[in-house]
Motif scaffolding. Structure first.
Motif, PDB file in Angstrom:
ATOM      1  N   LEU A  55       0.869  -1.177  -0.147  1.00  0.00           N
ATOM      2  CA  LEU A  55      -0.090  -0.124  -0.033  1.00  0.00           C
ATOM      3  C   LEU A  55       0.703   1.244   0.088  1.00  0.00           C
ATOM      4  O   LEU A  55       0.678   2.208  -0.704  1.00  0.00           O
ATOM      5  CB  LEU A  55      -1.005  -0.238   1.250  1.00  0.00           C
ATOM      6  CG  LEU A  55      -2.407  -1.109   1.134  1.00  0.00           C
ATOM      7  CD1 LEU A  55      -2.752  -0.981   2.454  1.00  0.00           C
ATOM      8  CD2 LEU A  55      -3.207  -0.695   0.066  1.00  0.00           C
TER       9      LEU A  55
ATOM     10  N   LEU B 127      -8.945  -1.548  -3.556  1.00  0.00           N
ATOM     11  CA  LEU B 127      -9.354  -0.301  -2.369  1.00  0.00           C
ATOM     12  C   LEU B 127     -10.913   0.274  -2.721  1.00  0.00           C
ATOM     13  O   LEU B 127     -11.541   0.531  -1.870  1.00  0.00           O
ATOM     14  CB  LEU B 127      -8.316   0.589  -2.463  1.00  0.00           C
ATOM     15  CG  LEU B 127      -8.482   1.510  -1.193  1.00  0.00           C
ATOM     16  CD1 LEU B 127      -8.304   0.836   0.279  1.00  0.00           C
ATOM     17  CD2 LEU B 127      -7.274   2.862  -1.407  1.00  0.00           C
ATOM     18  N   ARG B 135     -12.482   1.861   3.296  1.00  0.00           N
ATOM     19  CA  ARG B 135     -11.649   2.788   2.503  1.00  0.00           C
ATOM     20  C   ARG B 135     -11.002   3.633   3.434  1.00  0.00           C
ATOM     21  O   ARG B 135      -9.756   4.043   3.413  1.00  0.00           O
ATOM     22  CB  ARG B 135     -12.290   3.391   1.176  1.00  0.00           C
ATOM     23  CG  ARG B 135     -11.466   3.050   0.124  1.00  0.00           C
ATOM     24  CD  ARG B 135     -12.215   3.508  -1.164  1.00  0.00           C
ATOM     25  NE  ARG B 135     -13.602   2.918  -1.254  1.00  0.00           N
ATOM     26  CZ  ARG B 135     -14.759   3.670  -1.723  1.00  0.00           C
ATOM     27  NH1 ARG B 135     -14.547   4.933  -2.122  1.00  0.00           N
ATOM     28  NH2 ARG B 135     -15.956   3.125  -1.570  1.00  0.00           N
ATOM     29  N   LEU B 172      -9.591  -6.420   2.057  1.00  0.00           N
ATOM     30  CA  LEU B 172      -8.742  -6.091   0.925  1.00  0.00           C
ATOM     31  C   LEU B 172      -7.952  -7.139   0.554  1.00  0.00           C
ATOM     32  O   LEU B 172      -7.585  -7.356  -0.616  1.00  0.00           O
ATOM     33  CB  LEU B 172      -7.945  -4.685   1.460  1.00  0.00           C
ATOM     34  CG  LEU B 172      -7.107  -4.055   0.536  1.00  0.00           C
ATOM     35  CD1 LEU B 172      -7.853  -3.494  -0.667  1.00  0.00           C
ATOM     36  CD2 LEU B 172      -6.196  -2.946   1.347  1.00  0.00           C
TER      37      LEU B 172
END
Lengths: 259, 181
Positions: A55, B127, B135, B172
């Motif tokens: 991420l 996402l 989120r 996720l």
């Protein structure tokens, strides 16, 4: 679950706290023991770390368009909006008046300031301002490299002193690059490290004898408007570390920098 | 000196607040799904922040305060457009009971492998498939906000942030595995 004091569902709830460095001290040993015993939770721990890493590295970051930033800056400089819409002509005049007022106040502040050694709070405020200036400039880093051996000579060639960047960066605090920046009335070296999506600015100031910098071996840690700041002195140079990361994380980087 | 009037307070936080334009825009972009709506959302957020500057408590986290305004503004806009951003999505479902250890080990090894091979587009798409709430929590956590700050932004108890974040990240990971297949 393999008989340790903490079960799998509780362990998984605490994995992120552990990875973020905010795990309750009392839970550290039971969690470590559980992860040592339970292969499934240990894999889950690794998967969570990988997810965070991906991420942070790969999730696209969408920057605000410049036109929006300019609009916001102009609107914030204008007086607070009233119930009735203000005509554009008057708004423009108000912006000009605000700019004039800011200039007048700044000139008065400079006049009062000249000839007086800045106090420590002034040094801290300037460090935060420099950090913000770097954050808001689209082209903030002149050297975009994590190689300190590339950055340091570049800085030295543009300053009247040889800045020492004591830490080359690592996976937790990667060096993003650097530039030069004005610190009050003198030029300083600025190196920027990353921490997840955050930027941490290290300022190295060559001439500090007329500034209220903390004495060698007595670093100063403080918080100003939500920014954590650490000042210290080493080898005759002044160091300022500034970021919005939490105090513990800033202290980790300061330790790597010898501050 | 502490600024007294709302205008003085507004001016005092103005420069600091503007430094968060990119961060706010990024969250707005992930909430709205497009740049035009994100611009409107950020502009409205700053307008509200300017009007409410007197309510900001000096010494607290300005970024978290701005995030809260942005999120509330987004919920108002979504209500006006009759969108319900808070329901649906994998993360609203309780996580599945853990499978037997051997199956879990095989699944997890495959998951680790696919996590390592992710590309930006997969992560963004996954996402965007989470609920708005999930989120937001994932992104605020990445921004380094504390659980207390996240709780204040999304309007829930501090104690529930941990479980909601864990559930959101679990969802996720599940989506990312689907993309990797």
């Amino acid at each position: 679950m393999n008989g340790s004091a903490m079960d799998c569902s509780e362990a998984r709830l605490h994995l992120l706290d552990d990875q973020r460095g905010r795990l309750d001290v009392a839970l550290a040993d039971p969690l470590a023991a559980h992860l040592a015993d339970c292969a499934a939770c240990a894999r889950d721990d690794l998967a969570e770390r990988l997810l965070t890493e991906q991420l942070e590295r790969r999730l696209p970051q969408h920057a605000a368009p410049l036109a929006l930033k300019r609009r916001l800056a102009a609107e914030w400089a204008a007086p607070a909006p009233t119930a009735r819409p203000v005509p554009a002509r008057i708004r423009r005049a108000a912006v000009l008046a605000a700019v004039g007022l800011v200039a007048l106040v700044s000139a008065m502040a400079v006049a009062v300031w000249v000839g007086r050694p800045p106090a420590a709070d002034r040094v801290v405020a300037e460090a935060v301002t420099d950090h913000l200036r770097l954050l808001t400039r689209a082209d903030a880093l002149d050297v975009r490299s994590g190689d300190v051996h590339q950055l340091r000579p570049w800085l030295t060639s543009r300053l009247d002193f040889a800045p020492v960047i004591p830490f080359a960066g690592d996976a937790e605090f990667p060096l993003r690059g650097g530039t030069t920046e004005y610190f009050l009335d003198r030029r300083a070296a600025a190196a920027v490290y990353g921490r997840r999506l955050h930027a941490i600015t290290l300022l190295v100031v060559g001439r500090i004898d007329d500034l209220a910098w903390p004495a060698p071996g007595r670093p100063l840690t403080t918080n100003v408007r939500g920014f954590n700041v650490r000042l210290w002195q080493a080898g005759g140079l002044g160091y300022a570390l500034v970021s919005d990361v939490d105090g513990a994380e800033l202290a980790q980087l300061a330790a790597r920098l010898g501050g | 000196m502490v600024p007294r009037s709302a205008a003085e307070r507004s001016a005092s936080i103005g420069q600091d607040a503007l430094a968060y334009a990119d961060t706010l825009f990024n969250l707005a972009r992930y909430l709205t799904g497009n740049s035009a709506d994100a611009e409107d959302l950020v502009q409205e957020t700053y307008a509200r922040a300017m009007r409410g500057a007197g309510q900001f408590e000096p010494g607290t986290n300005l970024k978290a305060w701005l995030f809260r305004i942005l999120r509330n503004t987004w919920l108002s806009l979504a209500r006006r457009r009759r969108i319900d951003p808070t329901v649906g999505g994998l993360d609203t479902v309780a996580p599945p009971v853990s499978p037997p250890a051997k199956v879990a080990a095989l699944r997890d090894d495959a998951e680790l492998d696919c996590l390592r091979k992710l590309v930006a587009e997969d992560i963004e798409r996954a996402l965007m498939r989470l609920t708005e709430d999930a989120r937001t929590i994932v992104l605020l956590d990445l921004e380094g906000l504390t659980e207390g700050e996240v709780a204040a932004v999304v309007g829930c108890a501090v104690g529930t942030v941990k479980s909601r974040l864990a559930r959101a990240r679990q969802a996720l990971r599940q989506l990312l595995q689907d993309y990797a297949r």
